[in-house]
Design a protein around this motif. Sequence first.
Motif, PDB file in Angstrom:
ATOM      1  N   ILE A   1    -132.871   5.713 -34.501  1.00 16.98           N
ATOM      2  CA  ILE A   1    -133.639   4.626 -33.902  1.00 16.98           C
ATOM      3  C   ILE A   1    -132.732   3.405 -33.782  1.00 16.98           C
ATOM      4  N   GLU A   2    -132.489   2.986 -32.553  1.00 14.35           N
ATOM      5  CA  GLU A   2    -131.583   1.871 -32.299  1.00 14.35           C
ATOM      6  C   GLU A   2    -132.316   0.534 -32.291  1.00 14.35           C
ATOM      7  N   SER A   3    -133.502   0.485 -31.709  1.00 11.08           N
ATOM      8  CA  SER A   3    -134.291  -0.744 -31.658  1.00 11.08           C
ATOM      9  C   SER A   3    -135.765  -0.364 -31.615  1.00 11.08           C
ATOM     10  N   VAL A   4    -136.609  -1.299 -32.028  1.00  8.44           N
ATOM     11  CA  VAL A   4    -138.041  -1.009 -32.098  1.00  8.44           C
ATOM     12  C   VAL A   4    -138.830  -2.099 -31.381  1.00  8.44           C
ATOM     13  N   MET A   5    -140.030  -1.750 -30.965  1.00  7.04           N
ATOM     14  CA  MET A   5    -140.968  -2.688 -30.373  1.00  7.04           C
ATOM     15  C   MET A   5    -141.662  -3.464 -31.500  1.00  7.04           C
ATOM     16  N   PRO A   6    -142.352  -4.549 -31.182  1.00  7.58           N
ATOM     17  CA  PRO A   6    -143.044  -5.325 -32.233  1.00  7.58           C
ATOM     18  C   PRO A   6    -144.042  -4.498 -33.051  1.00  7.58           C
ATOM     19  N   ASP A   7    -144.618  -3.442 -32.461  1.00  5.62           N
ATOM     20  CA  ASP A   7    -145.586  -2.620 -33.192  1.00  5.62           C
ATOM     21  C   ASP A   7    -144.948  -1.452 -33.925  1.00  5.62           C
ATOM     22  N   GLY A   8    -143.602  -1.393 -33.952  1.00  4.79           N
ATOM     23  CA  GLY A   8    -142.905  -0.362 -34.701  1.00  4.79           C
ATOM     24  C   GLY A   8    -142.578   0.886 -33.917  1.00  4.79           C
ATOM     25  N   ARG A   9    -142.992   0.945 -32.651  1.00  6.79           N
ATOM     26  CA  ARG A   9    -142.591   2.089 -31.823  1.00  6.79           C
ATOM     27  C   ARG A   9    -141.115   1.932 -31.443  1.00  6.79           C
ATOM     28  N   PRO A  10    -140.375   3.029 -31.351  1.00  2.00           N
ATOM     29  CA  PRO A  10    -138.978   2.906 -30.939  1.00  2.00           C
ATOM     30  C   PRO A  10    -138.860   2.333 -29.530  1.00  2.00           C
ATOM     31  N   ARG A  11    -137.993   1.335 -29.379  1.00  2.00           N
ATOM     32  CA  ARG A  11    -137.691   0.829 -28.038  1.00  2.00           C
ATOM     33  C   ARG A  11    -136.608   1.696 -27.403  1.00  2.00           C
TER      34      ARG A  11
END
Length: 590
Positions: A530-540
């Motif tokens: 996982i490189e980056s995530v959305m504010p709700d914790g989903r992977p970006r």
Amino acid sequence: MLSRIERWLGSGSAPWIVIAIAIGLAAPALTASFTADDHLHRVVSRDENTIDGLSASRFDLFVFANGDPHDAAQLRDGGLFPWWTDLRLKLAFWRPLSSATHAFDHALWPDNPTLHLAHNLLWHAIGLVLVWFLYRRFVPVRWIAVLALALYAFDDARGPVVGWIANRNALLALVLAIPALLAHDRWRRDAWRPGRWLGPLAFVVALGAGESAIAILAYIGAYTVWLDRGHWRDRLLALAPYALLLVGWRVVYGHLGYGTAGSGIYLDPGADPMAFAHAVATREPFLLLGQLGLPWSDLASFYPLLGGLAVMLGVAVITIALVGWACARLLARDPVSRFFATGMLLAAVPVSSTFPADRLLTFVGLGAMGLVAQLLAATLRHRDQLGDGRFRRAACVVVACGMFLVHLVLAPPLLVLRSRSMVAVARVVERADAGIPADPAATVIIAAAPSDALAGYTPLMREARHQPRPAHLYWLATATTAVTFERLDERTLRITPDGGFLRYEIDRMMRARPFAIGDAVALTGLTLEIESVMPDGRPRSALAHFAAPLEDARFTWLRWEGHSYVPYAPPAVHGRTTLPAIDFLKLLED
């Protein structure tokens, strides 16, 4: 004309003719075949099984994920689960009686889907007989009771229930649960003492067929409020055995390892009541829209993808409000109408624990069609029950005409079509499977699959048919949105779906828990980071680190095009490609 129709509906043969016609309308289900979960049942019902991680068995068919991380990892590595699966995912349902009926089929005619479906049709016929007993018991006027039976029996929502072998548990639960309500009523109304214990006994037996049997408590509760004439203390005491049995069953259920956890679609009301309450608020309107009107509740999962969620939620609320408004005087004056309406609303609550689908409306339809029958009867014979004033009555007649059109004009031919609805599902799944190579030494990498089902069912289908399947099957993303792939070096891809991974509920069957930056998922020959995530914790975005260059011969690359998978060439080093979102309307085209 109306008098003749009423006389015929009130005749002794009418209910049996209605049931016979309904079985005939649903009979095209016999032309369907095994699909979806049927393949899992076929695999685990055999003595041999080469799919590691499967914990279901022939008498415990409905365990899809048991919460064991080791088993989940094996299923993920074998291509049944996506890489983002929560390793503690639990989708385990205790349905021993339903499993036993399937075990009977698999023992006698394991490869004959027609006989499996004939078994479904038999339970459906028994269920309709019991539905008739229910309406005859609670609707004082015989012809209206037969009308309610016809509305229920001809409802096209019956089609997906009968036409899917693996969904037999809904039919069995109905057959075993209705006697609980009938026995309870005979005890409370007629002082039939055996009903005091036969009702709870029938309820607990029905729970062995499926969790949907809990919905009969909606009607027993509605009965207690609107139809029971006893003192309130006695009414509540009459409910106590059911409450105790439900609590005891739930404790044993959990102790044996059954239940749901880790899914963003299947929700456990006891584990996360707030999430469940939110789901009920958004799912129940679509279930009731599918029961009272159109379109089918099955389409609700696709509204967010098509940008129409708010609009369709509004349509659902308006439809429910219109039916309620048209029935307002009936509900005010007639306790039987209140019983049906309350039962309908409450019965939709437990089935809101998963995504809306018409196959879940088996119990909801009991109250809905009873209420609609009362509305149609009032429109035909007693319009004073619709309200005062010419405009109001005319508007109520319009609503009643809409109900007549949907349930007695459109529903019967749609029942014929929808009894074969799993044929359409099978066609889509078969096309997906046809595009996946059979090389048992290959590692198949799907860049973006339309859905988990259109990849994860392939290993089960191949095993059920004794066909070769890839050693490993991975899909890097789902194509519910556009997905961009960037080649960072010869062994690494950056994967960035538009709006992040798991953007829509339809993608979250296997995971609800958030990720954190740096989380890694190790598969055979591939690690996802996982490189980056959305504010709700989903992977970006995620990095796919392969054990060999992407062009290595061990990897077979695919992408979705049209109705199946086709070869895909990942981008060159430092290159980038974007695959478009799947057109789900085109996907369902024949």
